[in-house]
Design a protein around this motif. Structure first.
Motif, mmCIF file in Angstrom:
data_model
loop_
_atom_site.group_PDB
_atom_site.id
_atom_site.type_symbol
_atom_site.label_atom_id
_atom_site.label_comp_id
_atom_site.label_asym_id
_atom_site.label_seq_id
_atom_site.Cartn_x
_atom_site.Cartn_y
_atom_site.Cartn_z
ATOM 1 N N ASP A 364 35.964 65.843 32.376
ATOM 2 C CA ASP A 364 36.546 66.370 31.144
ATOM 3 C C ASP A 364 35.786 65.793 29.962
ATOM 4 O OD1 ASP A 364 38.479 67.822 32.492
ATOM 5 O OD2 ASP A 364 39.890 66.147 32.524
ATOM 6 N N VAL A 365 35.495 66.661 28.991
ATOM 7 C CA VAL A 365 34.673 66.252 27.853
ATOM 8 C C VAL A 365 35.378 66.640 26.559
ATOM 9 C CG1 VAL A 365 32.426 66.490 26.720
ATOM 10 C CG2 VAL A 365 32.573 66.585 29.219
ATOM 11 N N ASP A 366 35.405 65.711 25.611
ATOM 12 C CA ASP A 366 35.941 65.992 24.277
ATOM 13 C C ASP A 366 34.877 66.763 23.495
ATOM 14 O OD1 ASP A 366 36.967 66.070 21.752
ATOM 15 O OD2 ASP A 366 37.600 63.971 21.707
ATOM 16 N N THR A 367 35.170 68.030 23.182
ATOM 17 C CA THR A 367 34.183 68.905 22.519
ATOM 18 C C THR A 367 34.588 69.239 21.089
ATOM 19 O OG1 THR A 367 35.308 70.843 23.415
ATOM 20 C CG2 THR A 367 33.482 69.952 24.708
ATOM 21 N N GLY A 368 35.302 68.362 20.453
ATOM 22 C CA GLY A 368 35.779 68.621 19.092
ATOM 23 C C GLY A 368 34.674 68.956 18.118
ATOM 24 N N ASP A 369 33.504 68.336 18.263
ATOM 25 C CA ASP A 369 32.393 68.582 17.333
ATOM 26 C C ASP A 369 31.712 69.934 17.542
ATOM 27 O OD1 ASP A 369 32.913 66.153 16.270
ATOM 28 O OD2 ASP A 369 31.242 65.100 17.238
ATOM 29 N N LEU A 370 31.974 70.590 18.687
ATOM 30 C CA LEU A 370 31.273 71.846 18.992
ATOM 31 C C LEU A 370 31.960 73.076 18.405
ATOM 32 C CD1 LEU A 370 30.188 71.441 22.731
ATOM 33 C CD2 LEU A 370 28.761 71.302 20.697
ATOM 34 N N ASP A 371 33.212 72.968 18.027
ATOM 35 C CA ASP A 371 33.961 74.096 17.467
ATOM 36 C C ASP A 371 33.953 75.283 18.430
ATOM 37 O OD1 ASP A 371 35.451 75.567 15.677
ATOM 38 O OD2 ASP A 371 33.711 76.292 14.564
ATOM 39 N N VAL A 372 34.440 75.019 19.653
ATOM 40 C CA VAL A 372 34.476 76.063 20.684
ATOM 41 C C VAL A 372 35.897 76.543 20.961
ATOM 42 C CG1 VAL A 372 32.356 75.394 21.829
ATOM 43 C CG2 VAL A 372 34.495 74.259 22.467
ATOM 44 N N GLY A 373 36.836 76.218 20.069
ATOM 45 C CA GLY A 373 38.199 76.703 20.217
ATOM 46 C C GLY A 373 39.100 75.795 21.020
ATOM 47 N N GLU A 376 38.902 70.083 24.435
ATOM 48 C CA GLU A 376 38.560 69.489 25.728
ATOM 49 C C GLU A 376 38.151 70.571 26.712
ATOM 50 O OE1 GLU A 376 41.110 67.242 29.059
ATOM 51 O OE2 GLU A 376 40.972 66.116 27.186
ATOM 52 N N ARG A 377 37.021 70.354 27.369
ATOM 53 C CA ARG A 377 36.521 71.283 28.380
ATOM 54 C C ARG A 377 35.997 70.500 29.559
ATOM 55 N NH1 ARG A 377 32.410 75.614 25.993
ATOM 56 N NH2 ARG A 377 32.676 76.391 28.103
ATOM 57 N N THR A 378 35.936 71.154 30.715
ATOM 58 C CA THR A 378 35.391 70.519 31.917
ATOM 59 C C THR A 378 33.930 70.916 32.076
ATOM 60 O OG1 THR A 378 37.562 70.599 32.982
ATOM 61 C CG2 THR A 378 35.657 70.244 34.404
ATOM 62 N N TYR A 379 33.092 69.915 32.318
ATOM 63 C CA TYR A 379 31.654 70.139 32.533
ATOM 64 C C TYR A 379 31.248 69.597 33.893
ATOM 65 C CZ TYR A 379 30.671 71.535 27.701
ATOM 66 O OH TYR A 379 30.619 72.209 26.503
ATOM 67 N N THR A 380 30.206 70.204 34.449
ATOM 68 C CA THR A 380 29.569 69.654 35.647
ATOM 69 C C THR A 380 28.389 68.814 35.195
ATOM 70 O OG1 THR A 380 30.222 71.534 37.017
ATOM 71 C CG2 THR A 380 28.359 70.214 37.781
ATOM 72 N N VAL A 381 28.375 67.532 35.604
ATOM 73 C CA VAL A 381 27.327 66.598 35.176
ATOM 74 C C VAL A 381 26.397 66.325 36.351
ATOM 75 C CG1 VAL A 381 26.851 64.325 34.195
ATOM 76 C CG2 VAL A 381 28.935 65.559 33.521
ATOM 77 N N MET A 382 25.084 66.437 36.105
ATOM 78 C CA MET A 382 24.088 66.148 37.132
ATOM 79 C C MET A 382 23.025 65.213 36.556
ATOM 80 S SD MET A 382 21.944 69.760 37.254
ATOM 81 C CE MET A 382 21.038 69.228 38.701
ATOM 82 N N LYS A 430 35.022 61.648 29.418
ATOM 83 C CA LYS A 430 36.224 60.856 29.700
ATOM 84 C C LYS A 430 36.153 60.271 31.104
ATOM 85 C CE LYS A 430 39.176 63.283 26.420
ATOM 86 N NZ LYS A 430 40.467 63.966 26.188
ATOM 87 N N ALA A 431 35.787 58.989 31.182
ATOM 88 C CA ALA A 431 35.710 58.269 32.454
ATOM 89 C C ALA A 431 36.901 57.324 32.582
ATOM 90 C CB ALA A 431 34.397 57.497 32.534
#
Length: 642
Positions: A364-373, A376-382, A430-431
């Motif tokens: 889960d990632v805090d995306t407040g700075d991206l202005d995507v509506g 918080e969104r889930t991302y796949t991290v590699m 968010k770890a």
């Protein structure tokens, strides 16, 4: 001799003039019959594995085609009216009652409509299997062996076109009641006045088209005028300015240029250019409405067919952006993973190009700075290392060297002006041990993981990935690349039967087949509707020019008698007709090219190659109508009375 027999005789006598109209009607009926046959046939639905797209799309296309053909037939008859006025006037002068003349014209139109209907259904029945084979081919399905023409399609076609023929015949019946006897005899002798022009109006025509083009090419999400006028109102404003500008371009600007050309004495008095230029000058304003309709129809045809073919042409590259691996799934069970691996490696139709197991983390990632509506969104991290290895396997010339808290975001659907400005943005992962702040260093407009299996992807440095692995549970993705991935229907089905839903299996073939089905259906429908539109536009100019040829016949006979050679006459006719044909074609191509430019930007596709191919094919077919018209025009004006 009965009125019915006179009507038949008139049709035979005038068949040469009616031929293009007759052929266009037959072609329209064939296409309509094919569309309704596809709508009614159950075997096609079975071939499409229950998809209701074919039935619904062709139902809509049939309605559009029916309306267009009705308007085309109605419009075409107006061009025959002037030619028949003298004949109708002669019948009246000989004492034939208006009611009888009206019935004769009714019979003529109705006979032609019914004959065209019967021939169209017969040809449609013969060609339906071929058209179905083409449809199945472009949609990526197996050919249908048991396709048959349904009685419902025949009844539907007969009903629709009988009604159209009946209404069209009534229009002919009304002809005799609309004009006085003196008007009927003077139809071809109506004086043509030199049209008035204005440089202000001529410049306005170019300004209106230029303004419409400028609005079209604006970024709809960043343009101030789009925001002020509104997303819904601006396209209407564009249509209004471009269509009005096109009408003025043909009716005023072209006349102004012809007047300037007339003032150039050397070219004007060269040979018999004086005849061609004068006739264009006096008739362009009267032709403006017709040419505008043809230009708009051409632009509509090229835009719709160009879009459909572009989607079909770019289907593979589009799917490769979202499914760069032939197959991918989450390893939820080692036994099932092994079973899938054995199935792929032993399959007789495919060879494994590479097989990778990729460790990833869902966070889960805090995306407040991206202005995507959403904050918080889930991302796949590699990791950076896994990314570099996959890009090498997938043939992408791209290597990352991320350090510390740097990251790269992969977004194959990025659109300038719509998507967030990722570069330089700080995100909070968010770890368990707290938030980890990363900075987006760069953005890539492709992916290395299949999107149906993973969320939006973040690539982080190797050291940060190792640290996150200790705080967040990781998952393993299994990726395969195989040969003939676009023909992996059977293999895909077998793997889907093995894996559970939570494995989130995604394959190249699934999206490729779906894209092929949708774009293939669009190109089939758009292509045939485009051919009907092309037949209509070509026919309209053909009728218009033949009407003018009959009016000009006396003038060309005089030229021939005073020593002008037929070769010179044909050359003048070719130039004159070329001017009429070229103007709407060039305008239509220009309008279409401008309309497709923002579409290309929004779809993130290069539409140049498929659109140029469509325009070239359209131009070649349109040119055939030009040569037919020149030949018919020349034949009319040089035909001597026996």
């Amino acid at each position: 001799m009965t009125l019915f027999s006179i009507a038949r005789k008139n049709i035979r006598k005038n068949f040469t003039n009616y031929f293009i109209y007759f052929a266009s009607m037959i072609f329209s009926i064939v296409i309509y019959f094919t569309f309704v046959s596809l709508k009614y046939d159950d075997s096609i639905q079975l071939a499409a594995e229950g998809s209701n797209k074919i039935s619904s799309v062709f139902s809509g296309a049939s309605v559009v085609l029916m309306i267009f053909v009705a308007i085309f037939i109605w419009y075409s008859n107006a061009f025959f009216t002037r030619k028949r006025k003298g004949e109708v006037g002669l019948y009246s002068l000989l004492g034939v009652r208006k009611k009888q003349i009206g019935r004769m014209l009714f019979y003529e139109n109705f006979i032609m409509g019914i004959i065209a209907l019967l021939i169209g259904i017969a040809l449609g029945s013969v060609l339906s299997k071929f058209f179905v084979a083409v449809l199945m081919k472009v949609m990526g399905y197996d050919a249908i062996a048991n396709f048959s023409v349904s009685s419902g399609a025949i009844i539907d076609t007969i009903t629709v076109f009988s009604i159209i023929s009946f209404i069209n015949s009534l229009q002919g019946y009304r002809l005799i009641y609309r004009f006085k006897l003196i008007e009927l005899f003077r139809a071809d002798q109506e004086s043509e006045k030199e049209p008035r022009t204005s440089w202000i109006t001529a410049i306005l025509s170019v300004a209106l088209i230029g303004f419409g083009y400028w609005l079209t090419l604006q970024n709809i999400f960043e343009s101030a005028i789009w925001r002020k006028v509104g997303i819904m109102a601006t396209p209407l404003l564009i249509l209004l300015t471009v269509i009005l500008g096109t009408y003025l371009l043909f009716g005023v600007f072209s006349v102004t240029l012809l007047k300037r050309l007339r003032n150039h004495k050397k070219s004007y008095w060269n040979g018999i250019n004086v005849i061609g230029i004068s006739q264009l000058l006096y008739r362009m304003k009267g032709n403006a409405r017709t040419l505008t309709i043809i230009a708009v129809l051409s632009a509509t045809t090229l835009t719709s067919v160009g879009t459909a073919y572009s989607l079909y042409y770019n289907n593979r590259s589009t799917v490769e952006k979202v499914n760069p691996n032939s197959m991918m799934f989450i390893a939820t069970d080692s036994r099932l993973t092994k079973q899938v691996g054995e199935l792929i490696s032993k399959h007789p139709n495919h060879e494994v190009l590479y097989h990778r197991t990729i460790p990833v983390i869902q966070m889960d990632v805090d995306t407040g700075d991206l202005d995507v509506g959403s904050n918080e969104r889930t991302y796949t991290v590699m990791s950076n290392r896994e990314f570099n290895q996959l890009t090498q396997l997938q043939g992408k010339d791209d290597v990352l060297s991320l350090q510390a808290q740097e990251a790269v975001l992969l977004d194959p659907f990025y659109i300038e002006g719509i998507s967030p400005q990722y570069v330089g943005t700080r995100l909070a992962l968010k770890a368990k041990g707290g938030e980890v702040i990363i900075t987006i260093k760069d953005r890539k407009d492709y992916n290395v993981l299949n999107l149906q299996t993973v969320f939006s992807t973040l690539v982080v440095s190797d050291e940060l990935f190792v640290r996150l692995q200790q705080e967040v549970n990781q998952a393993s993705l299994v990726a395969y690349a195989i040969t003939q991935e676009d023909q992996a229907k059977q293999l895909t089905k077998e793997i889907q039967a093995i894996l559970p839903e939570k494995a989130r299996f995604a394959s190249f073939y699934q999206d490729y087949a779906q894209g092929l089905e949708t774009s293939g259906l669009l190109i089939f429908m758009g292509g045939f509707l485009g051919l009907v539109f092309l037949a209509a536009t070509g026919s309209i100019i053909y009728f218009k020019q033949l009407t003018e040829a009959h009016a000009d016949k006396g003038r060309y006979e005089i030229l021939y008698k005073i020593g002008v050679r037929k070769k010179e006459i044909k050359k003048t006719i070719a130039k004159q007709v070329l001017f009429i044909f070229a103007l709407p074609l060039l305008a239509g191509i220009g309008h279409s090219a401008v309309a497709l430019t923002p579409l290309s930007r929004m779809l993130q596709m290069n539409l140049v190659v498929p659109v140029v191919i469509c325009m070239a094919i359209y131009t070649c077919m349109y040119t055939a109508y030009y040569f037919l018209t020149v030949h018919a025009y020349y034949k009319i004006v040089t035909k001597t009375k026996s």
